[in-house]
Design a protein around this motif. Structure first.
Motif, PDB file in Angstrom:
ATOM      1  N   VAL A 143       0.849  -1.206   0.000  1.00  0.00           N
ATOM      2  CA  VAL A 143       0.000   0.000   0.000  1.00  0.00           C
ATOM      3  C   VAL A 143       0.876   1.245   0.000  1.00  0.00           C
ATOM      4  O   VAL A 143       0.662   2.186  -0.770  1.00  0.00           O
ATOM      5  CB  VAL A 143      -0.943  -0.008   1.232  1.00  0.00           C
ATOM      6  N   ARG A 144       1.927   1.189   0.856  1.00  0.00           N
ATOM      7  CA  ARG A 144       2.814   2.342   0.952  1.00  0.00           C
ATOM      8  C   ARG A 144       3.525   2.595  -0.384  1.00  0.00           C
ATOM      9  O   ARG A 144       3.590   3.712  -0.880  1.00  0.00           O
ATOM     10  CB  ARG A 144       3.846   2.075   2.054  1.00  0.00           C
ATOM     11  N   ASN A 145       4.022   1.506  -0.964  1.00  0.00           N
ATOM     12  CA  ASN A 145       4.759   1.658  -2.207  1.00  0.00           C
ATOM     13  C   ASN A 145       3.864   2.073  -3.353  1.00  0.00           C
ATOM     14  O   ASN A 145       4.268   2.853  -4.216  1.00  0.00           O
ATOM     15  CB  ASN A 145       5.460   0.350  -2.558  1.00  0.00           C
ATOM     16  N   LEU A 146       2.641   1.554  -3.347  1.00  0.00           N
ATOM     17  CA  LEU A 146       1.703   1.921  -4.409  1.00  0.00           C
ATOM     18  C   LEU A 146       1.451   3.423  -4.365  1.00  0.00           C
ATOM     19  O   LEU A 146       1.478   4.111  -5.389  1.00  0.00           O
ATOM     20  CB  LEU A 146       0.405   1.141  -4.250  1.00  0.00           C
ATOM     21  N   GLU A 188      -1.059  -6.622 -18.023  1.00  0.00           N
ATOM     22  CA  GLU A 188      -1.661  -6.141 -16.782  1.00  0.00           C
ATOM     23  C   GLU A 188      -1.166  -6.892 -15.556  1.00  0.00           C
ATOM     24  O   GLU A 188      -1.393  -6.464 -14.432  1.00  0.00           O
ATOM     25  CB  GLU A 188      -3.196  -6.249 -16.879  1.00  0.00           C
ATOM     26  N   ASN A 189      -0.558  -8.051 -15.747  1.00  0.00           N
ATOM     27  CA  ASN A 189      -0.090  -8.841 -14.605  1.00  0.00           C
ATOM     28  C   ASN A 189       1.425  -9.030 -14.687  1.00  0.00           C
ATOM     29  O   ASN A 189       1.900 -10.133 -14.896  1.00  0.00           O
ATOM     30  CB  ASN A 189      -0.787 -10.185 -14.570  1.00  0.00           C
ATOM     31  N   PRO A 190       2.161  -7.950 -14.503  1.00  0.00           N
ATOM     32  CA  PRO A 190       3.608  -8.049 -14.747  1.00  0.00           C
ATOM     33  C   PRO A 190       4.330  -8.972 -13.756  1.00  0.00           C
ATOM     34  O   PRO A 190       5.384  -9.474 -14.049  1.00  0.00           O
ATOM     35  CB  PRO A 190       4.092  -6.609 -14.611  1.00  0.00           C
ATOM     36  N   ILE A 233       2.484  -3.768 -10.487  1.00  0.00           N
ATOM     37  CA  ILE A 233       3.001  -4.764  -9.539  1.00  0.00           C
ATOM     38  C   ILE A 233       2.456  -4.514  -8.147  1.00  0.00           C
ATOM     39  O   ILE A 233       1.936  -5.407  -7.487  1.00  0.00           O
ATOM     40  CB  ILE A 233       4.542  -4.739  -9.517  1.00  0.00           C
ATOM     41  N   TRP A 234       2.545  -3.247  -7.717  1.00  0.00           N
ATOM     42  CA  TRP A 234       2.117  -2.967  -6.342  1.00  0.00           C
ATOM     43  C   TRP A 234       0.609  -3.091  -6.200  1.00  0.00           C
ATOM     44  O   TRP A 234       0.115  -3.519  -5.165  1.00  0.00           O
ATOM     45  CB  TRP A 234       2.611  -1.596  -5.880  1.00  0.00           C
ATOM     46  N   THR A 235      -0.139  -2.723  -7.249  1.00  0.00           N
ATOM     47  CA  THR A 235      -1.596  -2.896  -7.191  1.00  0.00           C
ATOM     48  C   THR A 235      -1.926  -4.374  -7.028  1.00  0.00           C
ATOM     49  O   THR A 235      -2.762  -4.750  -6.197  1.00  0.00           O
ATOM     50  CB  THR A 235      -2.255  -2.360  -8.479  1.00  0.00           C
ATOM     51  N   ALA A 236      -1.224  -5.212  -7.806  1.00  0.00           N
ATOM     52  CA  ALA A 236      -1.476  -6.648  -7.729  1.00  0.00           C
ATOM     53  C   ALA A 236      -1.137  -7.166  -6.329  1.00  0.00           C
ATOM     54  O   ALA A 236      -1.895  -7.958  -5.757  1.00  0.00           O
ATOM     55  CB  ALA A 236      -0.625  -7.371  -8.771  1.00  0.00           C
ATOM     56  N   ARG A 237      -0.044  -6.679  -5.767  1.00  0.00           N
ATOM     57  CA  ARG A 237       0.349  -7.145  -4.424  1.00  0.00           C
ATOM     58  C   ARG A 237      -0.691  -6.753  -3.388  1.00  0.00           C
ATOM     59  O   ARG A 237      -1.023  -7.536  -2.512  1.00  0.00           O
ATOM     60  CB  ARG A 237       1.691  -6.533  -4.031  1.00  0.00           C
ATOM     61  N   ASN A 261      -2.742  -9.466  -1.185  1.00  0.00           N
ATOM     62  CA  ASN A 261      -2.527  -9.608   0.251  1.00  0.00           C
ATOM     63  C   ASN A 261      -3.634  -9.008   1.093  1.00  0.00           C
ATOM     64  O   ASN A 261      -3.596  -9.107   2.311  1.00  0.00           O
ATOM     65  CB  ASN A 261      -1.194  -8.970   0.638  1.00  0.00           C
ATOM     66  N   ALA A 262      -4.603  -8.391   0.436  1.00  0.00           N
ATOM     67  CA  ALA A 262      -5.656  -7.710   1.191  1.00  0.00           C
ATOM     68  C   ALA A 262      -6.380  -8.686   2.107  1.00  0.00           C
ATOM     69  O   ALA A 262      -6.847  -8.320   3.188  1.00  0.00           O
ATOM     70  CB  ALA A 262      -6.641  -7.040   0.239  1.00  0.00           C
ATOM     71  N   ILE A 263      -6.429  -9.938   1.690  1.00  0.00           N
ATOM     72  CA  ILE A 263      -7.193 -10.932   2.449  1.00  0.00           C
ATOM     73  C   ILE A 263      -6.639 -11.103   3.870  1.00  0.00           C
ATOM     74  O   ILE A 263      -7.386 -11.383   4.801  1.00  0.00           O
ATOM     75  CB  ILE A 263      -7.173 -12.269   1.670  1.00  0.00           C
TER      76      ILE A 263
END
Lengths: 623, 249
Positions: free
Chosen positions: A133-136, A273-275, A400-404, A408-410
């Motif tokens: 979240v921070r990096n995004l 979209e999924n790098p 990348i950060w959006t995907a992360r 991990n939101a779960i």
């Protein structure tokens, strides 16, 4: 004035000079030959500085604990296979559910046996989410500044690279038309429509890439038989139909794909979209390189000859198709730019002319300072082309950060109270950690001096030699660092201290011998004037101990400060903060006393020798 | 000219012998010196280099111990004195002047002059008062705060004279006091010594080969190869100093 003392048959006894008087004389002597004294003190100074570094290291428990990730402990020192270990035992699934951890979360971190799950992975997942979240947020903010260069900067990099450029592109990127006109020549770019026709005719590329170029429907079975991983096919099929339909209705072009199939361009889109997905497959990497070219063709964009060749089109075909499209050579434009710079942004000009862009200029041009510094590396400037590379790369990071974050939101759904509860009851003890680390080597591990450094820097010493039961009774906490010192490290430290004292001793003795020897004449004179031997000794000892105190105090300061700075900058200031201030004062005391004692020992012999020497001989000596 | 009481000896040496061992060889620097010096006398010890002048000087001053024989200062046998008594003697009874001045380089003129007084146990105020008095007497009252390096050779030697007088000694031993000085300043120092001898009735014993000294000495002791060659009264010495000046080294 009159003479006295005639006719004396007995002689009086010379009285010792009061200490205060002697102190004053030696202070005066030190003050007057200040710089000379400082040189003498240099030996003491350096020796004590060395001693102080050893003592300070010892106070900071060097080597110091590195930061350990949450959920882990680290065993270090004389132990077989040191490294990071889970701080929590496997937790049974039922216990996790009972404590209130959602089942989806448990499923994500389930261990292979299926009955247990890893608490560490949940904690790590939560940390990763926070980090993502921070990096995004950071990369998005940076992109706000960078994106305005996204469109135009590549053109100037192309100019620098001497590539062919279309007139329209150049004008769009802010190069005045008058300048462009000067540089126009005939170049080579394939017109998409002709390329399209040619592809249809030859059918040279494989079925998938051709389908992409023609934006034809592909069924999953076709894709898998063509070697595309099943994961990727699944992901493509999982793209919601509505979005696809919506996009296509916007284009208002070809009809929607048949049910159970997907459009060729979608494959390139999903990859893009999924790098951070499937990067390990070479095949996918290759697709990544090739498909966008064909997707571009499908989107009716013009393609460069080189790119088309790289993407698998026969060179002959590509070159044959090179049209008479008006382009110009970038290299020609560079020469023109050298003379005519009106109306072009400085940062673009610098890129085109391959000039350095300083961090200051970059910040003025709204480039985030972190980015500018990263590009400049250890220097103060960077090239425009590297900025362009970064701009090209940046959207990938956002993805990348959006995907992360989404992946991990779960973990956020696991309540903290449940994790804490489980962490308490399933944390491992020191004994279990040592067993997992295959046990310390009894010959070389100093189990009597075992140290646990907590994540907050607090140190706990454990003596397992005296109380072996303590190992099982000591629970370890997430982030603990267990240091099992080498038995020899203890002796090594004392050896170092001993050596430093020896170095000190030699240095001081030498300095003091010199200092006394060069004053032989002065000592002889003083004896002529009625100074007692003991006074001469007192004077020299006073002087040298004053010198010893000052020099060792300063030496301690040098050693201490340099060690603190070294530790602070390399290991972190929290390591420095763990020192006990009373022990720091103690180390100062040890250093000053050691310096004084060494100085006294080194002074007293030459001083006594000088004092005992007959005055006549002392007077004769010439230095 | 000081009135000399012939009955009162201030220094007496008896069969004074000094041997040095150098490189395994024994060198006899003094070979039995018999010398009586009266109170208030100006007695020059003359002789060429290596004749034993300086050795005799050191024996008389208590700076070195004789191999054999005795030195009496004011009828006290120096050999019988312990370290403290010897220091007392050096401090109060004898003043020393050296060829190379030997002032303590890190101290000012005043500090140098007061050092013997400090050793004699005078208070700081007494020291300063008497020190200034002495410096005024040698004509350096206005240079009291200068260090030896800031003074000329003659000025340094004058400080040394004041130094030697610090504790009102009865004897001043001067080892080649003019050796490092030019003719003019050497003459000044000689005049100063003579003045001290006259006004303070101090016994002055210079060891020298400066012939200018002869003119003002009451007696001259000629030393050669460790023996007293002859002792002359000044009246016996017929010397034209002006003629001899050209023979200065």
């Amino acid at each position: 004035m009159s003479t006295t003392s005639a006719n004396k048959t007995t002689v009086g006894r010379q009285a010792q000079l009061p200490l205060g008087r002697a102190f004053k004389i030696s202070m005066n002597s030190l003050r007057i030959r200040f710089w000379r004294s400082m040189v003498t003190a240099g030996g003491i100074f350096l020796g004590i500085a060395f001693l102080a570094t050893v003592l300070t290291q010892w106070l900071m428990q060097w080597p110091v604990a590195p930061k350990v990730d949450a959920g882990f402990i680290r065993l270090d020192g004389q132990i077989n296979g040191p490294g990071d270990y889970d701080v929590y035992k496997p937790v049974p699934v039922e216990a996790g559910v009972q404590a209130g951890i959602p089942e989806e979360v448990i499923k994500r971190v389930q261990l292979k046996d299926g009955n247990n799950f890893s608490l560490t992975e949940i904690i790590q997942g939560q940390l990763q989410e926070k980090r993502a979240v921070r990096n995004l947020a950071r990369v998005k903010k940076e992109w706000q500044s960078l994106s305005k260069y996204e469109k135009d900067l590549p053109l100037y990099v192309d100019i620098l690279g001497g590539k062919d450029i279309k007139i329209g592109d150049a004008v769009k990127a802010g190069v005045p038309k008058a300048i462009v006109a000067k540089a126009v020549v005939h170049g080579e770019t394939i017109e998409w429509a002709r390329l399209f026709k040619e592809l249809q005719r030859t059918g040279k590329p494989d079925s998938i890439t051709l389908a992409t170029a023609l934006n034809k429907d592909i069924t999953p079975a076709q894709a898998i038989s063509a070697g595309i991983p099943k994961d990727l096919v699944d992901a493509v099929m999982a793209v919601p139909r509505e979005i696809e339909d919506e996009e296509e209705s916007e284009d208002s072009g070809p009809p929607p794909p048949k049910p159970g199939a997907f459009r060729g361009t979608l494959l390139a889109k999903v990859l893009d979209e999924n790098p951070d997905f499937w990067t390990e497959f070479r095949y996918v990497n290759n697709l990544r390189k090739v498909l966008p070219v064909y997707a571009d063709m499908a989107a009716e964009k013009d393609i460069r000859v080189e790119e088309a060749v790289k993407a698998g089109l026969p060179r002959k075909v590509a070159e044959k198709m090179a049209s008479q499209y008006p382009t110009f050579k970038g290299a020609d434009l560079i020469d023109i730019f050298r003379e005519q710079t009106d109306g072009i942004k400085p940062i673009y000009l610098a890129t085109a002319l391959d000039q350095d862009i300083t961090i200051k200029d970059a910040v003025r041009a709204d480039i985030p300072i972190a980015i500018a510094k990263k590009l400049a590396g250890s220097g103060k400037a960077f090239k425009g082309s590297s900025l362009n590379d970064l701009i090209k790369d940046h959207p990938r990071w956002i993805k990348i950060w959006t995907a992360r974050v989404s992946r991990n939101a779960i973990f956020d759904t696991a309540p903290q109270a449940a994790i804490d509860k489980l962490a308490k009851s399933y944390s491992i003890s020191l004994k279990e950690a040592l067993d997992e680390g295959k046990g310390p080597d009894a010959k070389s591990a100093n189990l009597g001096n075992l140290m646990i450094v907590n994540a907050d820097g607090r140190k706990v010493k454990v003596n397992l030699n005296r109380e072996p039961a303590l190992a099982a009774a000591t629970p370890l906490v997430s982030g603990d660092y267990v240091f099992i010192p080498d038995i020899n490290s203890f002796y090594r430290m004392w050896w170092l201290v001993g050596m430093s004292l020896l170095v000190c001793m030699v240095g001081i003795t030498n300095s003091m011998l010199m200092a006394v020897t060069e004053r032989f004449k002065e000592i002889g004179t003083m004896k002529c004037l009625g100074a007692l031997d003991s006074f001469v000794v007192l004077l020299l000892v006073l002087e040298s101990s004053l010198l010893g105190i000052c020099a060792s105090g300063l030496g301690w300061l040098l050693g201490f400060v340099s060690m603190v700075l070294l530790a602070g900058f390399t290991k972190g200031w929290d390591v420095v903060a763990t020192m006990n201030p009373w022990l720091v004062l103690g180390s100062l005391g040890v250093c000053v006393v050691a310096g004084m004692v060494l100085t006294l020992v080194a002074t007293i012999l030459p001083a006594m020798q000088a004092a005992r020497m007959p005055a006549a001989m002392a007077l004769r000596s010439e230095i | 000219m000081a009135t000399v009481d012939k009955k009162e000896y201030v220094v007496r040496t008896k069969d004074l012998v000094k041997e040095f061992t150098m490189g395994g060889q024994t060198l006899r620097a003094l070979k039995g010196i018999q010398l009586d010096i009266y109170k208030g006398e100006y007695i020059s010890i003359m002789g060429p280099s290596g004749s034993g002048k300086s050795t005799l000087f050191n024996m008389v001053g208590g700076l070195d111990k004789p191999t054999d024989g005795t030195v009496f200062i004011n009828d006290v046998d120096m050999a019988q004195l312990d370290a403290q008594e010897l220091a007392f003697l050096r401090c109060r009874t004898i003043g020393y002047i050296f060829q190379s001045f030997n002032l303590i380089p890190v101290m000012t003129a005043l500090e140098n002059v007061t050092l013997p007084m400090v050793f004699a146990g005078l208070s700081q105020d007494e020291c300063n008062e008497r020190g200034m008095e002495l410096l005024n007497m040698v004509g350096l009252g206005d240079r009291y705060h200068h260090k030896p390096t800031e003074l000329s050779g003659g000025q340094q030697q004058r400080v040394a004279c004041a130094w030697a007088l610090a504790n009102a000694p009865s004897i001043i031993l001067a080892d080649e006091p003019t050796g490092n000085l030019d003719l003019k300043t050497g003459k000044e120092i000689i005049d100063l010594l003579k003045k001290l001898n006259k006004e303070n009735n101090v016994t002055i014993i210079p060891a020298t080969h400066d012939l200018k000294m002869l003119d003002i000495s009451d007696r001259i002791v000629w030393i050669r190869d460790g023996y007293v060659e002859r002792i002359e009264e000044r009246a016996d010495v017929q010397l034209q100093v002006g003629v001899m000046e050209n023979e200065e080294h």
